[in-house]
Write a protein that holds these residues in place. Structure first.
Motif, PDB file in Angstrom:
ATOM      1  N   ALA A 132       5.952 -26.603  20.330  1.00  0.00           N
ATOM      2  CA  ALA A 132       6.050 -27.387  19.092  1.00  0.00           C
ATOM      3  C   ALA A 132       4.846 -27.197  18.191  1.00  0.00           C
ATOM      4  O   ALA A 132       4.980 -27.184  16.960  1.00  0.00           O
ATOM      5  CB  ALA A 132       6.234 -28.870  19.424  1.00  0.00           C
ATOM      6  N   ASP A 133       3.658 -27.030  18.780  1.00  0.00           N
ATOM      7  CA  ASP A 133       2.462 -26.881  17.942  1.00  0.00           C
ATOM      8  C   ASP A 133       2.392 -25.524  17.266  1.00  0.00           C
ATOM      9  O   ASP A 133       1.615 -25.334  16.336  1.00  0.00           O
ATOM     10  CB  ASP A 133       1.197 -27.154  18.758  1.00  0.00           C
ATOM     11  N   GLN A 134       3.203 -24.562  17.731  1.00  0.00           N
ATOM     12  CA  GLN A 134       3.253 -23.271  17.051  1.00  0.00           C
ATOM     13  C   GLN A 134       4.136 -23.331  15.807  1.00  0.00           C
ATOM     14  O   GLN A 134       3.979 -22.528  14.891  1.00  0.00           O
ATOM     15  CB  GLN A 134       3.770 -22.196  18.012  1.00  0.00           C
ATOM     16  N   VAL A 135       5.049 -24.293  15.781  1.00  0.00           N
ATOM     17  CA  VAL A 135       5.903 -24.497  14.610  1.00  0.00           C
ATOM     18  C   VAL A 135       5.221 -25.417  13.609  1.00  0.00           C
ATOM     19  O   VAL A 135       5.331 -25.234  12.398  1.00  0.00           O
ATOM     20  CB  VAL A 135       7.266 -25.080  15.043  1.00  0.00           C
ATOM     21  N   ASP A 136       4.483 -26.404  14.123  1.00  0.00           N
ATOM     22  CA  ASP A 136       3.810 -27.392  13.268  1.00  0.00           C
ATOM     23  C   ASP A 136       2.386 -27.572  13.773  1.00  0.00           C
ATOM     24  O   ASP A 136       2.162 -28.147  14.839  1.00  0.00           O
ATOM     25  CB  ASP A 136       4.574 -28.715  13.326  1.00  0.00           C
ATOM     26  N   SER A 137       1.432 -27.094  13.022  1.00  0.00           N
ATOM     27  CA  SER A 137       0.038 -27.109  13.460  1.00  0.00           C
ATOM     28  C   SER A 137      -0.563 -28.506  13.502  1.00  0.00           C
ATOM     29  O   SER A 137      -1.660 -28.699  14.048  1.00  0.00           O
ATOM     30  CB  SER A 137      -0.815 -26.222  12.540  1.00  0.00           C
ATOM     31  N   SER A 138       0.134 -29.507  12.960  1.00  0.00           N
ATOM     32  CA  SER A 138      -0.402 -30.869  13.018  1.00  0.00           C
ATOM     33  C   SER A 138      -0.199 -31.506  14.391  1.00  0.00           C
ATOM     34  O   SER A 138      -0.776 -32.556  14.682  1.00  0.00           O
ATOM     35  CB  SER A 138       0.262 -31.747  11.948  1.00  0.00           C
ATOM     36  N   ILE A 139       0.607 -30.887  15.228  1.00  0.00           N
ATOM     37  CA  ILE A 139       0.874 -31.415  16.568  1.00  0.00           C
ATOM     38  C   ILE A 139      -0.163 -30.863  17.532  1.00  0.00           C
ATOM     39  O   ILE A 139      -0.452 -29.662  17.535  1.00  0.00           O
ATOM     40  CB  ILE A 139       2.293 -31.026  17.028  1.00  0.00           C
ATOM     41  N   GLU A 140      -0.709 -31.738  18.372  1.00  0.00           N
ATOM     42  CA  GLU A 140      -1.651 -31.318  19.405  1.00  0.00           C
ATOM     43  C   GLU A 140      -1.046 -31.595  20.770  1.00  0.00           C
ATOM     44  O   GLU A 140      -0.753 -32.743  21.105  1.00  0.00           O
ATOM     45  CB  GLU A 140      -2.984 -32.058  19.261  1.00  0.00           C
ATOM     46  N   LEU A 141      -0.858 -30.533  21.539  1.00  0.00           N
ATOM     47  CA  LEU A 141      -0.242 -30.651  22.857  1.00  0.00           C
ATOM     48  C   LEU A 141      -1.253 -30.352  23.964  1.00  0.00           C
ATOM     49  O   LEU A 141      -2.244 -29.653  23.750  1.00  0.00           O
ATOM     50  CB  LEU A 141       0.949 -29.696  22.987  1.00  0.00           C
ATOM     51  N   ARG A 142      -0.966 -30.877  25.119  1.00  0.00           N
ATOM     52  CA  ARG A 142      -1.751 -30.599  26.309  1.00  0.00           C
ATOM     53  C   ARG A 142      -0.772 -30.304  27.444  1.00  0.00           C
ATOM     54  O   ARG A 142      -0.423 -31.178  28.227  1.00  0.00           O
ATOM     55  CB  ARG A 142      -2.625 -31.800  26.648  1.00  0.00           C
ATOM     56  N   PRO A 143      -0.262 -29.068  27.518  1.00  0.00           N
ATOM     57  CA  PRO A 143       0.785 -28.750  28.490  1.00  0.00           C
ATOM     58  C   PRO A 143       0.334 -28.981  29.930  1.00  0.00           C
ATOM     59  O   PRO A 143      -0.828 -28.786  30.287  1.00  0.00           O
ATOM     60  CB  PRO A 143       1.063 -27.266  28.231  1.00  0.00           C
ATOM     61  N   SER A 144       1.279 -29.397  30.728  1.00  0.00           N
ATOM     62  CA  SER A 144       1.049 -29.624  32.147  1.00  0.00           C
ATOM     63  C   SER A 144       2.093 -28.844  32.937  1.00  0.00           C
ATOM     64  O   SER A 144       3.286 -28.902  32.624  1.00  0.00           O
ATOM     65  CB  SER A 144       1.156 -31.114  32.465  1.00  0.00           C
ATOM     66  N   ARG A 145       1.647 -28.124  33.953  1.00  0.00           N
ATOM     67  CA  ARG A 145       2.560 -27.281  34.734  1.00  0.00           C
ATOM     68  C   ARG A 145       3.046 -28.037  35.979  1.00  0.00           C
ATOM     69  O   ARG A 145       2.268 -28.634  36.718  1.00  0.00           O
ATOM     70  CB  ARG A 145       1.860 -25.992  35.167  1.00  0.00           C
ATOM     71  N   GLY A 146       4.355 -27.996  36.177  1.00  0.00           N
ATOM     72  CA  GLY A 146       4.970 -28.550  37.376  1.00  0.00           C
ATOM     73  C   GLY A 146       5.595 -27.425  38.178  1.00  0.00           C
ATOM     74  O   GLY A 146       6.495 -26.736  37.698  1.00  0.00           O
ATOM     75  N   THR A 147       5.114 -27.221  39.395  1.00  0.00           N
ATOM     76  CA  THR A 147       5.535 -26.082  40.215  1.00  0.00           C
ATOM     77  C   THR A 147       6.376 -26.535  41.406  1.00  0.00           C
ATOM     78  O   THR A 147       6.119 -27.589  41.998  1.00  0.00           O
ATOM     79  CB  THR A 147       4.300 -25.307  40.721  1.00  0.00           C
ATOM     80  N   HIS A 148       7.377 -25.729  41.743  1.00  0.00           N
ATOM     81  CA  HIS A 148       8.222 -25.961  42.917  1.00  0.00           C
ATOM     82  C   HIS A 148       8.247 -24.708  43.785  1.00  0.00           C
ATOM     83  O   HIS A 148       8.199 -23.580  43.273  1.00  0.00           O
ATOM     84  CB  HIS A 148       9.658 -26.280  42.507  1.00  0.00           C
TER      85      HIS A 148
END
Length: 384
Positions: free
Chosen positions: A246-262
């Motif tokens: 989403a932040d690549q489409v709208d630079s006003s958004i700040e994300l902090r991705p979290s990885r969930g592994t199985h």
């Protein structure tokens, strides 16, 4: 007539795709342009189309390409949110679970028992906390309107019952188990496709392999990745539902991705598991590792919650540290420890968490956010 088509159909095929792209090229304003074909984008498109709005959903790859296909495939009732005081989102999760199990997707869901083996590592205080949590889950279930016929009440079971449900659990010191029930999806990607097809039935144009660029509050350039053609469209509203991108489409958004592994195992590695084997993570009162039966004779073991900084990959991968963590945790309750040689595969997904705090990603809110973009920014709305 509502929607986009004189003869609405749920079919998503090459002929419909070509026809609807051609119609877009002929002009005419769109009411809602949705960018992103995961569970959020498909749900937004269905809601808009069902209200009679001319709706177009575009997805750069295929439906459920990102996080929506890498989930635990559980329909959980929000119990873990109660530990951090998230009563609202816990209730919302329980209500959504009820709707999925009983109304919108009973053919794609099922009730799943989950058992916590009571081994010496779980003392009386920890046992009491878990039991209290399961009782709170019963309250959530009832307030959501889910009957005990759909999801039975939680209870304590004897050691023999715990071993029937999870045959490879240690016998020494086993004094029984705590049993509760939750929901499980047959296939998360199939749910996304079903919702997208329902949106199409209501007249939405669902266009895969179409990339949106130069997105603004009322327009976008669409690039057909199959033919190379481009066209410009205008819309009364643009919804950025691209998840972890989403932040690549709208630079006003700040994300902090979290990885969930199985991790993926043969069912035989767990002796014919009939429930979600639920193991408390040492040092946490709200987090567990789960081993649960899956389709095609498999068992999934998850899940981690690790910060994933840097460029967002199309396909995330498990790290060695996450694999070791999951194996070490599940082996605390098994008679015969599992090794890397038992693993048949791995999968991981990225949670699009908003950057709201510097705490561990496990502590960041999972609540959905609908964010109107600043006037000078790109899309008009972002949904995560």
């Amino acid at each position: 007539m509502t929607g986009n088509s004189a003869q609405p159909s749920s079919a998503l095929n090459a002929e419909r795709r070509e026809r609807e792209l051609r119609a877009l090229g002929d002009g005419g304003e769109i009411d809602v342009l949705v960018v992103g074909g995961g569970i959020t984008g498909a749900g937004v498109a269905l809601d808009a189309a069902a209200r009679g709005l001319r709706t177009v959903l575009v997805e750069k790859h295929d439906l459920a390409f990102g996080t929506s296909r890498w989930s635990s495939k559980l329909v959980h009732g929000g119990l873990r949110y109660l530990a951090s005081g998230g009563v609202g989102i816990a209730h919302e999760s329980a209500v959504e679970r009820h709707i999925l199990l009983t109304r919108t997707a009973p053919h794609l869901t099922r009730a799943l028992p989950q058992v916590v083996p009571l081994l010496p590592s779980i003392g009386a205080a920890r046992q009491g906390l878990i039991r209290a949590g399961f009782l709170a889950g019963d309250v959530l279930r009832r307030t959501a309107g889910t009957s005990a016929a759909v999801l039975p009440r939680s209870r304590r079971v004897a050691a023999a019952e715990a071993l029937r449900l999870a045959p490879t659990v240690r016998r020494d010191g086993l004094r029984g188990g705590l049993l509760a029930w939750d929901g499980q999806l047959v296939d998360d990607a199939r749910l996304v496709v079903a919702i997208a097809r329902t949106a199409a039935l209501h007249g939405a144009s669902v266009l895969t392999r179409v990339e949106a660029t130069r997105v603004t509050g009322d327009a976008a350039t669409l690039h057909d990745r199959l033919t190379g053609e481009t066209l410009s469209v205008r819309a009364r509203a643009v919804v950025n539902a691209t998840g972890v991108w989403a932040d690549q489409v709208d630079s006003s958004i700040e994300l902090r991705p979290s990885r969930g592994t199985h991790l993926v195992f043969d069912a035989a590695s767990f002796g014919g598991l009939d429930a979600s084997l639920t193991i408390p993570i040492p040092g946490s009162i709200s987090r567990f590792v789960f081993a649960f039966p899956a389709a095609h004779g498999r068992v999934y073991l998850g899940l981690t919650d690790e910060e994933a900084p840097g460029p967002v990959p199309d396909v995330p991968h498990a790290t060695d540290a996450e694999i070791d963590f999951l194996l070490d945790t599940v082996n605390t309750v098994l008679r015969e420890p599992l090794t890397r040689g038992d693993i048949r595969g791995t999968f991981a997904g990225l949670r699009p968490l908003l950057r709201t705090a510097d705490d561990a990603t496990a502590d960041i809110s999972r609540e959905h956010a609908v964010l109107p973009s600043p006037p000078a920014s790109s899309p008009s709305w972002a949904a995560n």
